[in-house]
Design an enzyme around this catalytic site. Structure first.
Site, PDB file in Angstrom:
ATOM      1  N   LYS A  52     -55.429  86.543  50.908  1.00 16.66           N
ATOM      2  CA  LYS A  52     -54.705  85.292  50.659  1.00 16.66           C
ATOM      3  C   LYS A  52     -54.931  84.813  49.226  1.00 16.66           C
ATOM      4  CE  LYS A  52     -54.929  84.034  55.531  1.00 16.66           C
ATOM      5  NZ  LYS A  52     -55.654  83.270  56.569  1.00 16.66           N
ATOM      6  N   GLN A  96     -60.520  79.159  57.845  1.00 18.19           N
ATOM      7  CA  GLN A  96     -60.410  80.482  58.459  1.00 18.19           C
ATOM      8  C   GLN A  96     -61.123  80.515  59.802  1.00 18.19           C
ATOM      9  OE1 GLN A  96     -58.551  83.092  57.151  1.00 18.19           O
ATOM     10  NE2 GLN A  96     -58.928  84.059  59.117  1.00 18.19           N
ATOM     11  N   ASP A 119     -51.263  76.231  57.834  1.00 18.82           N
ATOM     12  CA  ASP A 119     -51.396  77.207  58.920  1.00 18.82           C
ATOM     13  C   ASP A 119     -50.522  76.829  60.107  1.00 18.82           C
ATOM     14  OD1 ASP A 119     -52.919  79.486  58.497  1.00 18.82           O
ATOM     15  OD2 ASP A 119     -54.827  78.463  58.727  1.00 18.82           O
TER      16      ASP A 119
END
Length: 292
Positions: A52, A96, A119
């Site tokens: 990412k 994460q 997200d």
């Protein structure tokens, strides 16, 4: 059989994003800024976050990686999230997953400002997605939709079977595939670990989306001729044929089904690259104030 090349499509999307960033810079707008929080040293998480960060650099984004040891307190993590929530120079925040067991993942997810939840995991964004309102759609389901769109795969009136009911992939993609949208209008069957006669159901699928987390679970006996297969699963298994000593397998036995399906995503190189591309797309939307 045609392979749905996620690497190729993701590159196209990232090139489009990079051009948007260049146009914004000419208008004296700052580049989008994505912040990522990584707790502990989970190998898969390290790989995902590194990818990412690298993708951000390629499209001209600013990225910040905040690392914490596995024993960080939930209170300290939540305090950092609150700090980023109020930082006007940061457009997107991802934490994460998975997190250590002593940290409540639901509490952490809900603590992220919905306007920075690129997200798409916050309940507010999930609710807006269900109501077809402008929002951040979870990156993996969004990537699947975009892949189907760019390959011009017809979905209207088709029977879509989803295997797996996670909040990150299975549930949202089942909703999206049933919506009255360009990619949608399917009759959707959502299956899971308690589903009886699963093989009978998957054999009816025109579009089969598998997000189960069981390596090579789907084989030729579980599909019908001409099905379009989207393989979301990724499992790392030992291999003496690779330099790393590992190889990645999907939830679908590629060699078993490849002669029978019309389209299929490979693992790796299918849904994975699309997930990162759509995360960047959501961050750009946040920077451009397209959602909130």
């Amino acid at each position: 059989m045609e392979v749905l090349d996620g690497n190729k499509v993701a590159t196209e999307i990232k090139n489009e994003i990079a051009e948007s960033v260049k146009r914004n810079l000419k208008l004296n707008k700052r580049p989008p800024h994505l912040a990522a929080i990584l707790v502990g040293k989970n190998g898969a998480s390290e790989t995902y976050v590194a990818a990412k960060v690298k993708a951000c650099e390629k499209v001209g984004f600013v990225s910040s990686l905040i690392r914490y040891e596995e024993n960080i307190s939930e209170e300290k993590l939540l305090k950092k999230i609150e700090e980023i929530n109020f930082d006007d120079k940061i457009d997107g925040l991802i934490v994460q997953l998975p997190l250590p067991k002593h940290i409540n993942e639901i509490k952490v997810t809900q603590s992220i400002n919905p306007s920075k939840d690129v997200d798409g995991f916050h309940p507010l964004n999930l609710g807006k997605m269900q109501l077809n309102l402008p929002t951040y759609i979870s990156a993996t389901p969004a990537g699947i939709i975009e892949l189907l769109k760019r390959y011009n795969i017809k979905t209207s009136g088709k029977h879509c079977v989803v295997v797996g009911r996670s909040n990150i992939v299975g549930l949202p993609i089942s909703i999206l595939m049933g919506k009255n949208n360009e990619i949608g209008n399917c009759t959707v069957t959502l299956t899971h670990s308690r589903t009886k006669n699963l093989k009978h159901i998957t054999n009816q699928a025109d579009i089969l989306i598998v997000a189960l987390g069981k390596a090579e679970f789907i084989d030729k006996s579980m599909i019908k001729e001409g099905v379009c297969i989207i393989d979301v699963g990724i499992t790392r298994v030992k291999s003496n044929k690779t330099k790393s000593g590992w190889k990645l397998l999907g939830d679908v036995n590629f060699n078993s089904v490849k002669e029978s399906c019309s389209y299929i995503t490979p693992v790796p190189g299918g849904v994975g690259p699309m997930t990162i591309a759509m995360l960047l797309q959501n961050t750009l939307k946040s920077a451009n104030k397209e959602v909130y």
